[in-house]
Design a protein around this motif. Structure first.
Motif, PDB file in Angstrom:
ATOM      1  N   ASN A   1      51.400 -59.674 103.566  1.00 35.32           N
ATOM      2  CA  ASN A   1      51.147 -59.672 102.118  1.00 35.32           C
ATOM      3  C   ASN A   1      52.444 -59.607 101.330  1.00 35.32           C
ATOM      4  OD1 ASN A   1      48.070 -58.547 100.800  1.00 35.32           O
ATOM      5  ND2 ASN A   1      48.309 -59.419 102.860  1.00 35.32           N
TER       6      ASN A   1
ATOM      7  N   THR B   1      43.159 -57.951  98.300  1.00 38.35           N
ATOM      8  CA  THR B   1      44.487 -58.194  98.880  1.00 38.35           C
ATOM      9  C   THR B   1      44.555 -57.303 100.120  1.00 38.35           C
ATOM     10  OG1 THR B   1      45.536 -56.377  97.698  1.00 38.35           O
ATOM     11  CG2 THR B   1      45.446 -58.515  96.563  1.00 38.35           C
TER      12      THR B   1
ATOM     13  N   TRP C   1      50.397 -62.683  93.649  1.00 42.38           N
ATOM     14  CA  TRP C   1      50.310 -62.116  94.995  1.00 42.38           C
ATOM     15  C   TRP C   1      49.890 -63.241  95.928  1.00 42.38           C
ATOM     16  CZ3 TRP C   1      45.738 -62.847  97.583  1.00 42.38           C
ATOM     17  CH2 TRP C   1      45.615 -62.251  98.846  1.00 42.38           C
TER      18      TRP C   1
ATOM     19  N   ASP D   1      49.052 -63.909 100.495  1.00 42.83           N
ATOM     20  CA  ASP D   1      49.387 -63.557 101.871  1.00 42.83           C
ATOM     21  C   ASP D   1      50.172 -64.746 102.422  1.00 42.83           C
ATOM     22  OD1 ASP D   1      47.597 -65.445 102.831  1.00 42.83           O
ATOM     23  OD2 ASP D   1      46.133 -64.009 103.572  1.00 42.83           O
TER      24      ASP D   1
END
Ligand code: DAU
Length: 245
Positions: free
Chosen positions: A109, A171, A219, A221
């Motif tokens: 992440n 997340t 954000w 991954d």
């Protein structure tokens, strides 16, 4: 607060990049992937960190990260035998965590903001909630655990649905109380044959015991080719933005 960083698994979505190394050691812009979640924890004031990874590349993790002294932190390591899933990996942290709330971050992440305020919030919210997740609004929710809402509360999390009911996703940043280990021990395997933390989160959500905050900055991954590329671009943009300030 202690931190647990999960860096096991096979990284099969990134083959052949992961044929001879662990996914979390691959480059994201200028750094190995694992540096980003480590920095997220350390910037939030979390200095006691357990890194869980598979045994095959543990020597490389040691060589790269060492004791944590260079980071002003202390790193411990646990080896996850096999690929039982995130739930199996987190169970290995039971002795490390002791009796306080703790933060978990998935090793793939990449977050572009500090999470200190969310950590501080959970210290107050834990009177009423058993866990907290950080969620993000994304254009491609079907690739993640998708959050369902009832009013302002999370009522469920559906893993990679064909028809997502929102653009908000789970997340890999979570805060728990030590009681989570009792729930992890009750887990059954998911359709993909793994023990999944998401199933515990979904249970907390159904009980009204899951709180959340929404990340304000991008954000991603980095577990697939597209998201690995996206993470690299994101970190490059962040560096440009910071250098202009
Ligand atoms: O990144 C966010 C997503 O992470 C969430 O939206 C999903 O709800 C959550 O289930 C998870 O989905 P993934 O399919 O991306 O999980 P994955 O199996 O790829 O594992 C993510 C990380 O967890 C990986 O970087 C390392 C760690 N892991 C995974 C497995 C399977 C372990 O430490 N051990 C494992 O056995």
């Amino acid at each position: 607060m202690r931190g647990v960083l999960l860096a096991g698994g096979t990284g099969s979505r990134l083959l052949p990049l992961t044929k001879v190394t662990n996914k979390h050691l691959l480059p994201v812009y200028k750094k190995p992937m694992i540096y980003y979640p480590l920095e997220t924890l350390i910037n939030a004031g979390i200095k006691e960190i357990l890194i869980v990874t598979g045994g095959e590349h543990i020597g490389d993790f040691f060589r790269l990260l060492g004791s944590g002294k260079d980071w002003g932190a202390h790193f411990s390591y646990e080896i996850q035998e096999g690929n039982g899933g995130t739930g199996a990996a987190l169970l290995l942290a039971e002795d490390f965590v002791r009796d306080e709330e703790f933060m978990v971050i998935l090793g793939d992440n990449v977050v572009s903001e500090e999470v200190t305020c969310f950590v501080e919030d959970f210290k107050k919210e834990k009177e009423h909630f058993k866990a907290k997740i950080l969620i993000a609004k994304v254009p491609d929710p079907h690739l993640y655990g998708v959050v369902d809402f009832k009013g302002k509360k999370i009522s469920g999390i559906v893993e990679k649905p064909k028809k997502p009911r929102s653009h908000y996703v789970n997340t890999g940043l979570w805060m728990f109380l030590p009681e989570v280990f009792e729930h992890l021990k009750q887990l059954k395997k998911s359709p993909r044959g793994e023990y999944e933390i998401t199933d515990v989160l979904a249970w907390y959500a159904a009980q009204g015991l899951l709180t959340y905050s929404i990340l304000k900055s991008p954000w991603t991954d980095a577990g697939s080719f597209d998201s690995l590329y996206k993470a690299t671009v994101l970190m490059k943009q962040l560096e440009l933005k910071t250098s202009r300030q």
